[in-house]
Design an enzyme around this catalytic site. Structure first.
Site, PDB file in Angstrom:
ATOM      1  N   HIS A 109      33.031  32.059  23.967  1.00 47.42           N
ATOM      2  CA  HIS A 109      34.176  31.271  23.491  1.00 47.42           C
ATOM      3  C   HIS A 109      34.013  29.789  23.811  1.00 47.42           C
ATOM      4  O   HIS A 109      34.991  29.051  23.851  1.00 47.42           O
ATOM      5  CB  HIS A 109      35.478  31.818  24.089  1.00 47.42           C
ATOM      6  CG  HIS A 109      35.842  33.145  23.526  1.00 47.42           C
ATOM      7  ND1 HIS A 109      36.720  34.005  24.142  1.00 47.42           N
ATOM      8  CD2 HIS A 109      35.439  33.779  22.389  1.00 47.42           C
ATOM      9  CE1 HIS A 109      36.830  35.107  23.413  1.00 47.42           C
ATOM     10  NE2 HIS A 109      36.070  34.996  22.341  1.00 47.42           N
ATOM     11  N   GLY A 175      37.500  41.731  34.786  1.00 45.35           N
ATOM     12  CA  GLY A 175      38.575  40.740  34.746  1.00 45.35           C
ATOM     13  C   GLY A 175      39.026  40.336  33.371  1.00 45.35           C
ATOM     14  O   GLY A 175      39.280  39.163  33.116  1.00 45.35           O
ATOM     15  N   SER A 177      41.656  41.543  29.931  1.00 35.19           N
ATOM     16  CA  SER A 177      42.770  42.425  29.532  1.00 35.19           C
ATOM     17  C   SER A 177      42.424  43.258  28.308  1.00 35.19           C
ATOM     18  O   SER A 177      43.164  44.156  27.938  1.00 35.19           O
ATOM     19  CB  SER A 177      44.005  41.567  29.215  1.00 35.19           C
ATOM     20  OG  SER A 177      43.691  40.698  28.131  1.00 35.19           O
ATOM     21  N   ASN A 201      38.698  45.750  37.223  1.00 28.13           N
ATOM     22  CA  ASN A 201      39.844  44.932  36.833  1.00 28.13           C
ATOM     23  C   ASN A 201      41.003  45.138  37.805  1.00 28.13           C
ATOM     24  O   ASN A 201      41.106  46.199  38.422  1.00 28.13           O
ATOM     25  CB  ASN A 201      40.275  45.305  35.404  1.00 28.13           C
ATOM     26  CG  ASN A 201      40.979  44.149  34.708  1.00 28.13           C
ATOM     27  OD1 ASN A 201      40.434  43.047  34.596  1.00 28.13           O
ATOM     28  ND2 ASN A 201      42.203  44.389  34.273  1.00 28.13           N
ATOM     29  N   GLU A 203      44.073  45.685  37.149  1.00 29.65           N
ATOM     30  CA  GLU A 203      44.841  46.863  36.706  1.00 29.65           C
ATOM     31  C   GLU A 203      44.218  47.366  35.417  1.00 29.65           C
ATOM     32  O   GLU A 203      43.379  46.672  34.832  1.00 29.65           O
ATOM     33  CB  GLU A 203      46.306  46.483  36.475  1.00 29.65           C
ATOM     34  CG  GLU A 203      46.555  45.690  35.206  1.00 29.65           C
ATOM     35  CD  GLU A 203      47.083  44.284  35.479  1.00 29.65           C
ATOM     36  OE1 GLU A 203      47.746  44.066  36.493  1.00 29.65           O
ATOM     37  OE2 GLU A 203      46.776  43.403  34.660  1.00 29.65           O
ATOM     38  N   ALA A 219      38.543  41.219  41.830  1.00 31.84           N
ATOM     39  CA  ALA A 219      37.113  41.071  41.501  1.00 31.84           C
ATOM     40  C   ALA A 219      36.307  40.652  42.730  1.00 31.84           C
ATOM     41  O   ALA A 219      35.161  41.102  42.909  1.00 31.84           O
ATOM     42  CB  ALA A 219      36.962  40.040  40.396  1.00 31.84           C
TER      43      ALA A 219
END
Ligand code: BV8
Length: 233
Positions: A109, A175, A177, A201, A203, A219
């Site tokens: 990105h 890490g 989502s 992660n 969660e 992490a």
């Protein structure tokens, strides 16, 4: 664990959270302060370039106040000591992987420390603000934008990433989502090619059910532990 020869790692904002960089979706995170459409789309940039240039100028300046954490260092150790092939793909635009010692990082990105000229399309290393419309180092036009991939834009080096996902025997997601594509779909690619998939992660992510194993915690604890396992202690 069968002999691991080729690893692909995907990291997201969660690996930089303990370094003090806001994630996107946590309470008070980046996207809570700004609407995505306003600051991370070409349309938003066209509508209000100063707002967008300032948003990225602030994040670029904030890099000076943060340092890599044990998770970044552990991935750099893996790069140094792992005898097989390793591709580290990050969705992050910060420079913490590099400052943590990783030499080969694929920023799918883009990155804050790079500027893209919309006139000549040259990418230049960039450390200061863009709000004052500095001249492009290559063509001198005052048309530099942040070299980051906005929504609706094509992420970088997708061919290379898919090639590595097809060949890897282990895919590790750290890490993130799993909210944004195409990155969120990498686990499906890896699975389809028979790779083992591991998620580290805080969660469960949106794609947790697609992983063979999902470990939950910070992490800075999970990544060094996992690297130690892979390198055989
Ligand atoms: C594309 C750079 C196609 C900029 C980013 C409908 C309408 C319009 C578009 C779409 C649509 N449906 C799908 C799309 C495509 C869209 C998309 O996926 N939208 C989503 C919202 C549905 N995707 C795109 O537009 C992409 N491009 O598809 O192009 C195309 C095809 C042909 C031709 C041209 C184009 C481009 C997307 C890239 C956008 N740019 N970033 C910037 O940084 O400002 S996205 C940004 O958010 C990140 O880069 C990352 O990719 C994404 C998600 O962020 P995360 O890193 O996962 O962070 P998050 O906060 O979400 O989660 C953090 C996680 O860490 C959490 O799970 C948390 O639990 C965990 N965590 C927190 N602390 C810790 C921790 N874990 C461990 N330890 C801790 N301490």
């Amino acid at each position: 664990m069968a002999e691991i020869k080729r690893i692909v790692i995907l990291t997201g904002a969660g690996i930089s959270a303990e370094s003090g960089i806001d994630t996107f979706r946590s309470a008070g995170g980046l996207w809570e302060q700004h609407r995505v459409e306003d600051v991370a789309t070409p349309e938003g940039f066209a509508r209000n370039p100063d707002l967008v240039l300032n948003f990225y100028d602030m994040r670029r300046a904030a890099l000076a106040n943060v340092v890599p954490n044990p998770a970044h260092m552990a991935l750099a150790r893996l790069e140094r000591e792992f005898s097989g092939e390793l591709l580290l793909v990050t969705q992050n635009v910060d420079d913490l992987h590099e400052r943590g010692g990783s030499a080969r990082v694929l920023h799918m990105h883009g990155e804050l420390k790079s500027a893209l000229c919309t006139s000549c399309e040259t990418r230049s290393p960039w450390f200061g603000p863009l709000i004052d419309r500095p001249p492009c180092p290559a063509c001198r036009a005052p048309t530099l934008r942040p070299d980051v991939v906005w929504f609706g834009e094509m992420p970088y080096q997708m061919g290379r990433i898919y090639q590595a996902l097809e060949a890897c025997d282990l895919f590790v997601s750290i890490g993130t989502s799993g909210a944004v594509y195409p990155a969120a779909g990498f686990v499906q690619e890896a699975r389809a090619n028979g790779a083992r998939c591991l998620e580290l992660n805080l969660e469960p992510s949106e794609g947790s059910h697609l992983f063979d194993e999902s470990r939950h915690g910070p992490a800075s604890v999970l990544v060094p532990q996992w690297v130690e396992e892979v390198l055989g202690g």
